[in-house]
Design a protein around this motif. Structure first.
Motif, PDB file in Angstrom:
ATOM      1  N   LYS A   1       0.833  -1.196   0.000  1.00 27.04           N
ATOM      2  CA  LYS A   1       0.000   0.000   0.000  1.00 27.04           C
ATOM      3  C   LYS A   1       0.875   1.257   0.000  1.00 27.04           C
ATOM      4  O   LYS A   1       0.664   2.179  -0.804  1.00 27.04           O
ATOM      5  CB  LYS A   1      -0.938  -0.018   1.211  1.00 27.04           C
ATOM      6  CG  LYS A   1      -2.002   1.037   1.156  1.00 27.04           C
ATOM      7  CD  LYS A   1      -3.009   0.826   2.264  1.00 27.04           C
ATOM      8  CE  LYS A   1      -4.362   0.925   1.605  1.00 27.04           C
ATOM      9  NZ  LYS A   1      -5.447   0.459   2.380  1.00 27.04           N
TER      10      LYS A   1
ATOM     11  N   ASN B   1       2.575   1.877  -3.387  1.00 29.95           N
ATOM     12  CA  ASN B   1       1.704   2.470  -4.398  1.00 29.95           C
ATOM     13  C   ASN B   1       1.313   3.906  -4.072  1.00 29.95           C
ATOM     14  O   ASN B   1       1.175   4.720  -4.985  1.00 29.95           O
ATOM     15  CB  ASN B   1       0.476   1.595  -4.631  1.00 29.95           C
ATOM     16  CG  ASN B   1       0.810   0.436  -5.521  1.00 29.95           C
ATOM     17  OD1 ASN B   1       1.111   0.612  -6.687  1.00 29.95           O
ATOM     18  ND2 ASN B   1       0.795  -0.767  -4.965  1.00 29.95           N
TER      19      ASN B   1
ATOM     20  N   LEU C   1       2.273   6.686  -6.685  1.00 31.29           N
ATOM     21  CA  LEU C   1       1.140   7.462  -7.188  1.00 31.29           C
ATOM     22  C   LEU C   1       1.457   8.952  -7.083  1.00 31.29           C
ATOM     23  O   LEU C   1       1.308   9.707  -8.050  1.00 31.29           O
ATOM     24  CB  LEU C   1      -0.136   7.122  -6.405  1.00 31.29           C
ATOM     25  CG  LEU C   1      -1.352   8.012  -6.626  1.00 31.29           C
ATOM     26  CD1 LEU C   1      -1.855   7.925  -8.046  1.00 31.29           C
ATOM     27  CD2 LEU C   1      -2.453   7.639  -5.664  1.00 31.29           C
TER      28      LEU C   1
ATOM     29  N   CYS D   1      -1.210   2.710 -10.263  1.00 32.82           N
ATOM     30  CA  CYS D   1      -0.927   2.652  -8.822  1.00 32.82           C
ATOM     31  C   CYS D   1      -2.214   2.855  -8.019  1.00 32.82           C
ATOM     32  O   CYS D   1      -2.428   2.185  -6.997  1.00 32.82           O
ATOM     33  CB  CYS D   1       0.103   3.710  -8.433  1.00 32.82           C
ATOM     34  SG  CYS D   1       1.779   3.349  -8.970  1.00 32.82           S
TER      35      CYS D   1
ATOM     36  N   ALA E   1      -4.098  -0.309  -8.102  1.00 28.29           N
ATOM     37  CA  ALA E   1      -3.457  -1.293  -7.228  1.00 28.29           C
ATOM     38  C   ALA E   1      -3.796  -1.011  -5.763  1.00 28.29           C
ATOM     39  O   ALA E   1      -3.968  -1.944  -4.975  1.00 28.29           O
ATOM     40  CB  ALA E   1      -1.947  -1.280  -7.439  1.00 28.29           C
ATOM     41  N   LEU E   2      -3.901   0.256  -5.400  1.00 31.26           N
ATOM     42  CA  LEU E   2      -4.308   0.609  -4.032  1.00 31.26           C
ATOM     43  C   LEU E   2      -5.698   0.078  -3.716  1.00 31.26           C
ATOM     44  O   LEU E   2      -6.003  -0.238  -2.575  1.00 31.26           O
ATOM     45  CB  LEU E   2      -4.296   2.123  -3.843  1.00 31.26           C
ATOM     46  CG  LEU E   2      -2.951   2.751  -3.573  1.00 31.26           C
ATOM     47  CD1 LEU E   2      -3.043   4.264  -3.642  1.00 31.26           C
ATOM     48  CD2 LEU E   2      -2.417   2.308  -2.234  1.00 31.26           C
TER      49      LEU E   2
ATOM     50  N   VAL F   1       7.690  -0.353 -11.460  1.00 29.93           N
ATOM     51  CA  VAL F   1       6.526  -0.227 -10.575  1.00 29.93           C
ATOM     52  C   VAL F   1       5.338  -1.017 -11.121  1.00 29.93           C
ATOM     53  O   VAL F   1       4.696  -1.779 -10.387  1.00 29.93           O
ATOM     54  CB  VAL F   1       6.160   1.265 -10.377  1.00 29.93           C
ATOM     55  CG1 VAL F   1       4.818   1.415  -9.675  1.00 29.93           C
ATOM     56  CG2 VAL F   1       7.259   1.978  -9.603  1.00 29.93           C
TER      57      VAL F   1
ATOM     58  N   ASP G   1       3.578  -4.308  -9.454  1.00 29.27           N
ATOM     59  CA  ASP G   1       2.143  -4.382  -9.165  1.00 29.27           C
ATOM     60  C   ASP G   1       1.488  -5.560  -9.878  1.00 29.27           C
ATOM     61  O   ASP G   1       0.626  -6.235  -9.311  1.00 29.27           O
ATOM     62  CB  ASP G   1       1.442  -3.075  -9.563  1.00 29.27           C
ATOM     63  CG  ASP G   1       1.570  -2.007  -8.502  1.00 29.27           C
ATOM     64  OD1 ASP G   1       1.847  -2.340  -7.336  1.00 29.27           O
ATOM     65  OD2 ASP G   1       1.386  -0.823  -8.842  1.00 29.27           O
TER      66      ASP G   1
END
Length: 128
Positions: free
Chosen positions: A2, A5, A9, A39, A42-43, A111, A115
Motif C-alpha cells: 500500500k 503504491n 502514485l 498505482c 493497485a491501491l 513499478v 504491481d
C-alpha cells in the motif's frame, strides 16, 4: 504494498506536472498519469490485467526505442562518456534528455511490473 503504491502514485502525479515545460508534454504527461492511475487501481486491490500488460509493453518498448535511438542512452554511454545527467535541470544536450526519459520509463516499468505480479497473487475483491 500500500505504501509503495501511495508513494509512486504521488511521484508519478508530480512527475506529470513537471512535464508541463518539457519539449513534448503531450507525450510525457499521459505516460506518467497512466502509471499513477495503475498505482491507484493497485491501491484498490484491482487486478486490471490488460491495463497493466499494456503499460508494461508500452514502457518497455519505448525504453528500448530510446536506448537505441540516435542521441539515446547508448550514445550517452558510448560517445559522451556518460556525462552527468544531473548537473543542470535544463538538458542542453539531446542525449541527456533521452537518458532522463529512459530512467523515467525504467521506473514506471519496474513499478507496474511489481504491481502486476503482486496483484496477480492476491485474492480478488468481489466485483473487481
Amino acid at each position: 504494498m500500500k505504501l509503495f503504491n501511495v508513494v509512486f502514485l504521488i511521484l508519478f502525479v508530480v512527475a506529470a506536472c513537471l512535464q508541463y515545460n518539457d519539449p513534448d508534454p503531450y507525450l510525457w504527461i499521459p505516460i506518467y498519469l497512466y502509471g499513477a492511475f495503475l498505482c491507484y487501481r493497485a491501491l484498490q486491490n484491482k487486478f486490471d490485467r490488460w491495463l497493466l500488460l499494456v503499460g508494461m509493453a508500452f514502457y518497455a518498448t519505448y525504453a528500448i526505442y530510446i536506448f537505441f535511438q540516435p542521441h539515446g542512452v547508448l550514445s550517452w554511454v558510448g560517445e559522451h562518456d556518460a556525462e552527468s545527467i544531473t548537473n543542470s535541470m535544463q538538458a542542453k544536450q539531446p542525449w541527456i534528455e533521452t537518458t532522463r526519459e529512459f530512467g523515467g520509463l525504467v521506473i514506471l516499468l519496474a513499478v507496474v511490473t511489481t504491481d502486476y505480479f503482486w496483484l496477480r497473487r492476491r485474492p480478488r475483491i468481489a466485483g473487481g
